[in-house]
Design an enzyme around this catalytic site. Structure first.
Site, PDB file in Angstrom:
ATOM      1  N   GLU A 116       0.789  -1.241   0.000  1.00 23.42           N
ATOM      2  CA  GLU A 116       0.000   0.000   0.000  1.00 23.42           C
ATOM      3  C   GLU A 116       0.821   1.291   0.000  1.00 23.42           C
ATOM      4  O   GLU A 116       0.797   2.050   0.981  1.00 23.42           O
ATOM      5  CB  GLU A 116      -0.949   0.013   1.198  1.00 23.42           C
ATOM      6  CG  GLU A 116      -2.001  -1.063   1.126  1.00 23.42           C
ATOM      7  CD  GLU A 116      -3.082  -0.928   2.189  1.00 23.42           C
ATOM      8  OE1 GLU A 116      -2.881  -0.187   3.175  1.00 23.42           O
ATOM      9  OE2 GLU A 116      -4.137  -1.557   2.040  1.00 23.42           O
ATOM     10  N   GLU A 135      -5.425  -8.561   1.047  1.00 22.68           N
ATOM     11  CA  GLU A 135      -6.047  -8.203   2.327  1.00 22.68           C
ATOM     12  C   GLU A 135      -7.517  -7.912   2.101  1.00 22.68           C
ATOM     13  O   GLU A 135      -7.892  -7.294   1.090  1.00 22.68           O
ATOM     14  CB  GLU A 135      -5.422  -6.934   2.941  1.00 22.68           C
ATOM     15  CG  GLU A 135      -4.070  -7.119   3.557  1.00 22.68           C
ATOM     16  CD  GLU A 135      -3.515  -5.821   4.151  1.00 22.68           C
ATOM     17  OE1 GLU A 135      -4.310  -4.946   4.557  1.00 22.68           O
ATOM     18  OE2 GLU A 135      -2.285  -5.694   4.201  1.00 22.68           O
TER      19      GLU A 135
HETATM   20  C1  FCB Z   1      -4.278  -1.991   5.581  1.00 21.32           C
HETATM   21  C2  FCB Z   1      -2.897  -2.375   6.069  1.00 21.32           C
HETATM   22  C3  FCB Z   1      -2.887  -3.459   7.106  1.00 21.32           C
HETATM   23  C4  FCB Z   1      -4.035  -3.340   8.072  1.00 21.32           C
HETATM   24  C5  FCB Z   1      -5.338  -3.123   7.358  1.00 21.32           C
HETATM   25  C6  FCB Z   1      -6.532  -3.030   8.256  1.00 21.32           C
HETATM   26  O1  FCB Z   1      -4.256  -0.695   5.092  1.00 21.32           O
HETATM   27  O2  FCB Z   1      -2.118  -2.807   4.989  1.00 21.32           O
HETATM   28  O3  FCB Z   1      -1.646  -3.452   7.727  1.00 21.32           O
HETATM   29  O4  FCB Z   1      -3.775  -2.376   9.013  1.00 21.32           O
HETATM   30  O5  FCB Z   1      -5.276  -1.985   6.547  1.00 21.32           O
END
Ligand code: FCB
Length: 461
Positions: free
Chosen positions: A165, A358
């Protein structure tokens, strides 16, 4: 006939070093910008830090058991750069590197494939002190770190992500000041830092590939998804353009193409050049070849999105959500459609297999009177998102895997331990782990390859 995910679909879970490892001073680890930031008053909720976190550093074997017990075939973990290179560059800390050796071996021994993220935000403080991402040399230092990791683990680790990210650590850390290193740089500096991050990504890809032909490399950007509220072609087209465009205003850094176009297509998008061109580092085009390295897959983190419709001019206009619409504890609206449209739009543009690196639900879970953690909202969140993903795949999106965020409750950056994302509850006083209902539910999903998902969920409202 219940619908399954494709044969060989990669079911996984994810976590990141600073959020779970703790052991901040163990075995010669150097400080990271997140240690410094969290120790600064008023930066993190209630002054929480990752100094102990889940103490995964000492409990990794138990955590590996939990991952294996879930039936997950893949675990996305990150490596703490300052644990391996306390100064960011130069002398390797053997003891720190040894931790990842043990962790990788523990996973492999349990049949879990490690997928390693090299940079999940915990930059060595020493690198920041030398200018951090504003210093062009940061790209070389990062490549040096990538080479150390690939050299040491490349015999056992085949799957790599360079950075997690860039949108978030640049946007919140270098422009907004809410995340480490807590800077509020002016636009030209943010663009410069961003350019060096892209260069670091490209150089790291080359460094990993130089160590082994079998390596498969991707990255894990944030997915800012605009999705259409209807399947009318005008709405779909407007949402696609908005998802791949650069939003007006200060939050421009939450976009995809400014990062992904140079990395995957070889140049910054025209729209951004028109807007930022004169502010970019001189000679930026000369770096395109180094930035644009072939990738094997496109990882993307998707939690929420923006429902839109096209206006008369064909522009995507965000649509209000009804009062009382469900939100997670992060105040993120629950919008499973993002896992339908997100992979579709990204695959159409970048033509790479997609992994959801994620996706998950923030909640205030607690231990109920019967001793269990009943996290029904997470189960429903997960269920709806997986249904949308399964539908995307059925409609042709090339999605190869899903990593749930997260295996454990953990240090949620500026939110500290205020909210929980885990399939496993962590009692931060005793460090006891308690698998939640969602753990058992996801276990079933993995075991049946998605066939246990319901066919006709009630609509969200
Ligand atoms: C993302 C991050 C991860 C976590 C999630 C909830 O932005 O990559 O580390 O904190 O959010």
């Amino acid at each position: 006939m219940p619908m399954r995910f494709p044969e060989g679909f990669e079911w996984g879970v994810a976590a990141a070093a600073y959020q779970i490892e703790g052991a901040a001073d163990a075995d010669g680890r150097g400080p990271s910008i997140w240690d410094t930031f969290a120790q600064t008053p008023q930066r993190v909720f209630h002054g929480h830090t990752g100094a102990r976190a889940c103490d995964h550093f000492h409990r990794f074997a138990e955590d590996a058991d939990l991952i294996a017990g879930l039936g997950a075939r893949a675990y996305r973990l990150s490596v703490s750069w300052p644990r391996v290179l306390p100064e960011g560059t130069g002398k390797v800390n053997e003891a720190g590197l040894g931790f990842y050796d043990r962790l990788v071996d523990a996973l492999l021994a349990r049949g879990v494939t490690p997928w390693i993220t090299l940079f999940h935000w915990d930059m060595p403080q020493a690198v920041f002190d030398r200018g951090g991402w504003l210093n062009r040399a940061s790209a070389d230092w990062f490549a040096e770190f990538a080479a150390v990791m690939a050299d040491r683990l490349g015999d056992r680790v085949k799957h790599w992500f360079t950075i997690n990210e860039p949108q978030v650590f640049l946007g919140l850390g270098h422009a907004g000041g809410e995340h480490a290193p807590g800077m509020r740089y002016a636009l030209p500096e943010v663009l410069r830092a961003c350019h060096h991050v892209l260069l670091a990504h490209g150089r790291a890809v080359s460094a990993i590939r130089a160590q082994g032909k079998q390596a498969r490399v991707g990255w894990a950007p944030h997915g800012s998804i605009r999705y259409p509220l209807t399947v009318e072609p005008a709405d779909v087209e407007a949402a696609r353009r908005a998802t791949l465009g650069i939003p007006a205003g200060d939050d421009w850094y939450f976009n995809t193409s400014w990062y992904a176009d140079p990395a995957l297509l070889g140049y910054y998008p025209e729209e951004g050049i028109v807007r930022f061109g004169s502010l970019l580092p001189t000679g930026f085009e000369d770096d395109y070849a180094a930035i644009h390295q072939p990738l094997d897959f496109f990882g993307v983190n998707i939690y929420q999105g923006h429902p839109t419709r096209a206006d008369e001019a064909g522009n995507a206009v965000e649509q209000p959500r009804p009062p009382g619409y469900p939100h997670t504890m992060f105040h993120w609206p629950v919008e499973p459609e993002v896992l339908y449209w997100g992979p579709k739009f990204l695959h159409e543009r970048y033509r790479l297999p997609i992994y959801i690196t994620e996706n998950g639900c923030a909640a205030m879970d607690w231990v109920h009177a019967d001793g269990a953690v009943h996290d029904a909202p997470r189960v429903d969140y997960l269920c709806r998102h997986l249904l949308a993903l399964r539908r995307a795949i059925a409609d042709g999106a090339d999605v190869r895997g899903y990593f749930h965020w997260s295996i454990l409750d953990n240090f949620e950056w500026a939110e500290g331990y205020r909210m929980r994302f885990g399939l496993v509850y962590v009692d931060y006083a005793t460090l006891e782990r308690i698998p939640k209902d969602s753990y058992r539910w996801y276990q079933q999903v993995i075991r049946t390859n998605g066939a246990c998902l319901p066919e006709n969920p009630a609509p969200l409202r």
